[in-house]
Design an enzyme around this catalytic site. Structure first.
Site, PDB file in Angstrom:
ATOM      1  N   CYS A 126      49.553  -3.551 -30.291  1.00  0.00           N
ATOM      2  CA  CYS A 126      48.904  -4.774 -29.878  1.00  0.00           C
ATOM      3  C   CYS A 126      48.732  -5.939 -30.479  1.00  0.00           C
ATOM      4  O   CYS A 126      48.344  -5.840 -31.652  1.00  0.00           O
ATOM      5  CB  CYS A 126      47.521  -4.255 -29.085  1.00  0.00           C
ATOM      6  SG  CYS A 126      46.176  -5.576 -28.485  1.00  0.00           S
ATOM      7  N   CYS A 171      55.879 -10.072 -27.772  1.00  0.00           N
ATOM      8  CA  CYS A 171      54.857  -9.629 -26.821  1.00  0.00           C
ATOM      9  C   CYS A 171      55.371  -8.172 -26.359  1.00  0.00           C
ATOM     10  O   CYS A 171      56.572  -8.191 -25.994  1.00  0.00           O
ATOM     11  CB  CYS A 171      54.560 -10.686 -25.742  1.00  0.00           C
ATOM     12  SG  CYS A 171      53.767  -9.829 -24.234  1.00  0.00           S
TER      13      CYS A 171
END
Lengths: 279, 279
Positions: free
Chosen positions: B79, B193
């Site tokens: 993340c 991402c």
């Protein structure tokens, strides 16, 4: 060949009995992004696998004639059954229009023979494809002694077709098909069905990362590039080309199922009738 | 480190605020198939991107403590927000349990710097990630002069999150984000991402096949292999390991959304409460 060269501005025509060939188109879209493409899914005649050789030869002649008349600079048969039964028919008709033909099977065999280190090549395909023997023959023609292990995977393509490729049950099924390949110590596996790229990561995990997977998409895209460059028909790099879709049956179901196989936005689909040829 | 070495039979723990990190797990499952994995999606706290640095540091401490107590031989932060705000917190807590920590950002920067030929690297990431500057900093730390072009792609991750990645509209959106990267003539693009690998073929088509895409999944899997081999903690090749899932909110929606991100069968998901730490 009639000596005339197709217009380099024409699209590359790709056809299959349904949506499976869209995994081949996927690789073409990524590998040769500047080209235009016209994809025909002959969904009215789906599945080709159960048709007789004579029926298939007739139908492929109709499709090839239709696509050549519509305009193409290269014809790609993205279907195992059509390739095995009628590649020569399509190639003959296209050649009369000055158009080169590519198909599945040959390019995968060539790449597999080139990249295997231990000479042990696996084939994962539908029972009909394995029985037809076209991959076996193509591998034998590579001028290299290869030990080929063939697995007739009856359930895998239907599972993917109905959207069960991420259900847990598919792992056990895939594992059972991969077992003979692992036992044979193959270092290269041809995914001999255009549905299988949708489960390629799962197959890679089961077979182990050192096994090289050969898909029709990768092999055909490489061959298409060679042919276009050889003929001076390639579109210069830069922007993305167009891609358009035709199908011979219901447009909506093609669109819905097709997106899952293309793994990219699909866009509008046009319904077409492919005229019957009278002998 | 407290000098003790984790049990090599323990799983690799991977966490994220939601399902995005599953694209990292996907690559781990393919690249290191024999390992066991435990994935935690902290869906009760999703999204991390809008939390303050202090909130995130507290939450990451709780998650890291929970996973280390549950048992892991390697901790992976899959993340961006958690990595940028609290990598040190997780690494400190894990080190106290003798466990090494890996995260996104660093491994991608390292690979991008290693593979770029012309020294021009692109970054495609969410506005929050670009603003945090962690990729920029990581690229600067690679000991090589790089020209970095950053694009804050506000709409791409939300489109993918809600399942619109194959809608036609996404192409124009992706194209507009890729334009500055093409203009800057980058030869390497970091997909900054964890949602973006789901549209990697489309991005590859837009950017051109000569541009190398670097995903967190590939980079982290390569780093994980190095760490496990370095510590003698790898599981010998052979059969596939287990992979299991925990989430902190609704199990069914994690399962449904998660399958799309994992791109493989997901299996059962267990709901867990991660205890709050009192200072």
């Amino acid at each position: 060949m009639n000596g005339q060269k197709p217009d380099p501005g024409l699209p590359i025509a790709v056809f299959d009995s349904g949506v499976g060939g869209l995994t081949v188109l996927h690789e073409l879209l990524v590998s040769l992004p500047s080209e235009d493409y016209l994809y025909l899914g002959d969904t009215a005649t789906f599945p080709y696998g159960t048709k007789s050789r004579e029926e298939l030869r007739g139908r492929v002649a109709e499709i090839a004639t239709f696509l050549c008349e519509r305009g193409a600079k290269l014809l790609i048969i993205a279907c195992n059954s059509a390739t095995a039964a009628a590649r020569d028919v399509a190639a003959q008709l296209a050649a009369e229009a000055g158009i080169e033909t590519l198909s599945v099977i040959g390019p995968e065999a060539e790449i597999a023979a080139a990249i295997t280190t231990n000479g042990r090549v696996g084939l994962l395909a539908t029972p009909a494809t394995v029985a037809a023997g076209a991959y076996h023959q193509a591998l034998e023609g590579q001028g290299r002694a290869l030990e080929v292990t063939e697995v007739a995977a009856a359930d895998l393509a239907p599972m993917i077709q109905r959207g069960s490729q991420f259900d847990e049950g598919v792992i056990e099924t895939a594992r059972s098909y991969c077992r003979p390949l692992r036992e044979a110590d193959v270092d290269t596996v041809i995914l001999g069905c255009t549905h299988y790229p949708l489960v390629a990561p799962m197959l890679q995990r089961i077979l182990g990362r050192d096994v090289r997977l050969v898909t029709a998409g990768h092999a055909v895209a490489a061959a298409a590039q060679r042919v276009l460059e050889g003929q001076g028909l390639g579109t210069p790099g830069g922007d993305e080309g167009d891609y358009r879709f035709l199908c011979t049956a219901d447009v909506e179901s093609f669109q819905e199922l097709g997106t899952r196989f293309l793994q990219m936005p699909l866009g509008p689909v046009e319904h077409v009738e492919v005229p019957t040829l009278t002998a």
